[in-house]
Design a protein around this motif. Structure first.
Motif, PDB file in Angstrom:
ATOM      1  N   THR A 258      27.532-121.441  42.616  1.00 19.75           N
ATOM      2  CA  THR A 258      27.800-121.311  44.117  1.00 19.75           C
ATOM      3  C   THR A 258      29.138-120.872  44.338  1.00 19.75           C
ATOM      4  OG1 THR A 258      28.158-123.653  44.256  1.00 19.75           O
ATOM      5  CG2 THR A 258      25.891-122.671  44.589  1.00 19.75           C
ATOM      6  N   GLY A 259      30.023-121.204  43.291  1.00 15.86           N
ATOM      7  CA  GLY A 259      31.544-121.000  43.653  1.00 15.86           C
ATOM      8  C   GLY A 259      31.882-119.338  43.544  1.00 15.86           C
ATOM      9  N   PRO A 260      33.167-118.920  43.834  1.00 21.33           N
ATOM     10  CA  PRO A 260      33.451-117.645  43.505  1.00 21.33           C
ATOM     11  C   PRO A 260      33.418-117.088  42.252  1.00 21.33           C
ATOM     12  CG  PRO A 260      35.180-118.963  44.629  1.00 21.33           C
ATOM     13  CD  PRO A 260      34.171-119.836  43.930  1.00 21.33           C
ATOM     14  N   ILE A 261      32.915-115.728  42.157  1.00 18.35           N
ATOM     15  CA  ILE A 261      32.544-115.110  40.873  1.00 18.35           C
ATOM     16  C   ILE A 261      33.438-113.831  40.817  1.00 18.35           C
ATOM     17  CG2 ILE A 261      30.929-114.078  39.360  1.00 18.35           C
ATOM     18  CD1 ILE A 261      28.862-115.921  40.844  1.00 18.35           C
ATOM     19  N   SER A 262      34.049-113.438  39.565  1.00 15.55           N
ATOM     20  CA  SER A 262      34.715-112.421  39.553  1.00 15.55           C
ATOM     21  C   SER A 262      34.355-112.011  37.895  1.00 15.55           C
ATOM     22  CB  SER A 262      36.377-112.464  39.458  1.00 15.55           C
ATOM     23  OG  SER A 262      36.984-111.223  39.082  1.00 15.55           O
ATOM     24  N   ALA A 263      33.843-110.580  37.752  1.00 14.32           N
ATOM     25  CA  ALA A 263      33.312-110.484  36.409  1.00 14.32           C
ATOM     26  C   ALA A 263      33.462-108.785  36.333  1.00 14.32           C
ATOM     27  CB  ALA A 263      31.738-110.810  36.084  1.00 14.32           C
ATOM     28  N   GLU A 264      33.997-108.294  34.997  1.00 12.91           N
ATOM     29  CA  GLU A 264      33.961-106.958  34.794  1.00 12.91           C
ATOM     30  C   GLU A 264      33.533-106.698  33.294  1.00 12.91           C
ATOM     31  OE1 GLU A 264      38.383-105.596  34.228  1.00 12.91           O
ATOM     32  OE2 GLU A 264      38.469-107.038  35.914  1.00 12.91           O
ATOM     33  N   SER A 265      33.037-105.289  33.070  1.00 14.08           N
ATOM     34  CA  SER A 265      32.805-104.740  31.873  1.00 14.08           C
ATOM     35  C   SER A 265      32.897-103.383  32.079  1.00 14.08           C
ATOM     36  CB  SER A 265      31.098-105.182  31.566  1.00 14.08           C
ATOM     37  OG  SER A 265      30.854-104.959  30.398  1.00 14.08           O
ATOM     38  N   VAL A 266      33.151-103.077  30.531  1.00  7.71           N
ATOM     39  CA  VAL A 266      33.298-101.516  30.533  1.00  7.71           C
ATOM     40  C   VAL A 266      32.150-100.764  30.030  1.00  7.71           C
ATOM     41  CG1 VAL A 266      34.358 -99.625  29.141  1.00  7.71           C
ATOM     42  CG2 VAL A 266      35.798-101.806  29.538  1.00  7.71           C
ATOM     43  N   ASN A 267      31.416-101.232  29.202  1.00 10.01           N
ATOM     44  CA  ASN A 267      29.890-100.733  28.915  1.00 10.01           C
ATOM     45  C   ASN A 267      28.946-101.746  28.818  1.00 10.01           C
ATOM     46  OD1 ASN A 267      30.927 -98.214  28.229  1.00 10.01           O
ATOM     47  ND2 ASN A 267      31.803 -99.204  26.244  1.00 10.01           N
ATOM     48  N   GLY A 268      28.419-102.244  30.057  1.00 10.10           N
ATOM     49  CA  GLY A 268      27.492-103.402  30.093  1.00 10.10           C
ATOM     50  C   GLY A 268      26.816-103.592  31.576  1.00 10.10           C
ATOM     51  N   GLU A 269      26.019-104.202  31.915  1.00 10.30           N
ATOM     52  CA  GLU A 269      25.219-104.670  32.908  1.00 10.30           C
ATOM     53  C   GLU A 269      25.745-106.068  33.566  1.00 10.30           C
ATOM     54  OE1 GLU A 269      21.146-104.481  32.582  1.00 10.30           O
ATOM     55  OE2 GLU A 269      21.034-102.509  32.132  1.00 10.30           O
ATOM     56  N   LEU A 270      25.868-106.259  34.824  1.00 12.61           N
ATOM     57  CA  LEU A 270      26.265-107.390  35.627  1.00 12.61           C
ATOM     58  C   LEU A 270      25.226-107.898  36.423  1.00 12.61           C
ATOM     59  CD1 LEU A 270      30.004-106.173  36.329  1.00 12.61           C
ATOM     60  CD2 LEU A 270      29.406-107.559  34.356  1.00 12.61           C
ATOM     61  N   ASP A 271      24.667-109.004  36.187  1.00 11.81           N
ATOM     62  CA  ASP A 271      23.412-109.559  36.718  1.00 11.81           C
ATOM     63  C   ASP A 271      23.801-110.690  37.309  1.00 11.81           C
ATOM     64  OD1 ASP A 271      20.951-110.714  37.249  1.00 11.81           O
ATOM     65  OD2 ASP A 271      19.790-109.260  36.110  1.00 11.81           O
TER      66      ASP A 271
END
Length: 207
Positions: A129-142
Motif C-alpha cells: 500500500t506504500g509508494p512504488i517505483s519500478a523500472e525494467s528494460v526488458n520485462g513486464e511490470l505487474d
C-alpha cells in the motif's frame, strides 16, 4: 539477520538459494537492483522483511562470483546484485549473461518501494500500500493492490497496474516504449489522466 544457504549442482546449471530476514519499522524503504532474474514482492502483515534469492549460473565459478550485497537498517534496506568482473551496478550488464538471480520478497504492507531497477526481469508487486517505483528494460511490470504514489517504466514490456484506491492526492506515472500500458482503476477513482502514444492506440472507454 539470518542467512540460509542451499546449493544444487545440476548437469547443465548450478544454483544456490540464499535467505535473509530483517525487521523494518513503519515508514521503512526498500530498494533493489538486479540484471537478470525476475523480482516478486508481496506485502504481508507484520514488520519482517524476508528475502529469498535464487542464484543460477552456467558454471560453479560464475555462481561463486555472484554476490548479493544487502545494506540493512531498521528504516531502509538496499539490495544489489553483483556479477563477476562487472563491478555491479545496473548499467554493468554487458558481461552478465552467465548468471541470474531471482528474488522473492515478503515485506510489510506499508513499505515504500523506493526503487526497483532491473534489465532482463519481470517485476511483480502485490499487496503493497506504500509508494512504488519500478523500472525494467526488458520485462513486464505487474502491480496489484496499489493505493499510493506509483511510477512504472519499461522499454520492452507491458505495464499492468490494478489500484485498490486512487484519489486526488496520488501521483501516478507509467511509461513504456515498446509495450502496452493497462491501468485498472476503482469505480470511485478521482483522477486527471494525460495519455500520449507514438506508435499505438489509446483506449479510454472506461473513463
Amino acid at each position: 539477520s539470518t542467512l540460509f544457504l542451499v546449493t544444487n549442482l545440476a548437469a547443465a546449471e548450478v544454483s544456490k538459494t540464499e535467505e535473509y530476514s530483517y525487521e523494518l519499522k513503519e515508514g521503512g524503504r526498500i530498494s533493489l537492483s538486479n540484471v537478470n532474474g525476475d523480482v516478486s514482492i508481496e506485502g504481508t502483515d507484520g514488520r519482517q522483511v524476508r528475502i529469498v534469492a535464487t542464484k543460477k549460473a552456467d558454471s560453479q565459478k560464475y555462481l561463486d562470483g555472484m554476490k548479493i550485497e544487502i545494506d540493512a537498517s531498521e528504516s531502509a534496506i538496499s539490495i544489489e546484485t553483483r556479477h563477476p568482473d562487472s563491478g555491479g551496478g545496473i548499467l554493468n550488464w554487458g558481461g552478465d549473461d552467465g548468471g541470474s538471480v531471482e528474488y522473492k520478497l515478503t515485506v510489510p504492507r506499508d513499505v515504500e518501494i523506493d526503487s526497483i531497477e532491473t534489465v532482463n526481469s519481470d517485476v511483480v508487486v502485490g499487496g503493497v500500500t506504500g509508494p512504488i517505483s519500478a523500472e525494467s528494460v526488458n520485462g513486464e511490470l505487474d502491480v496489484t493492490g496499489a493505493s499510493s504514489n506509483l511510477s512504472a517504466e519499461t522499454v520492452n514490456g507491458t505495464i499492468d497496474v490494478e489500484f485498490l484506491q486512487l484519489g486526488s492526492g496520488q501521483r501516478v506515472s507509467a511509461d513504456a516504449v515498446n509495450g502496452r500500458i493497462v491501468l485498472r482503476l476503482p469505480s470511485d477513482a478521482s483522477a486527471r489522466v494525460t495519455a500520449e502514444t507514438l506508435n499505438g492506440s489509446i483506449d479510454g472507454d472506461d473513463f
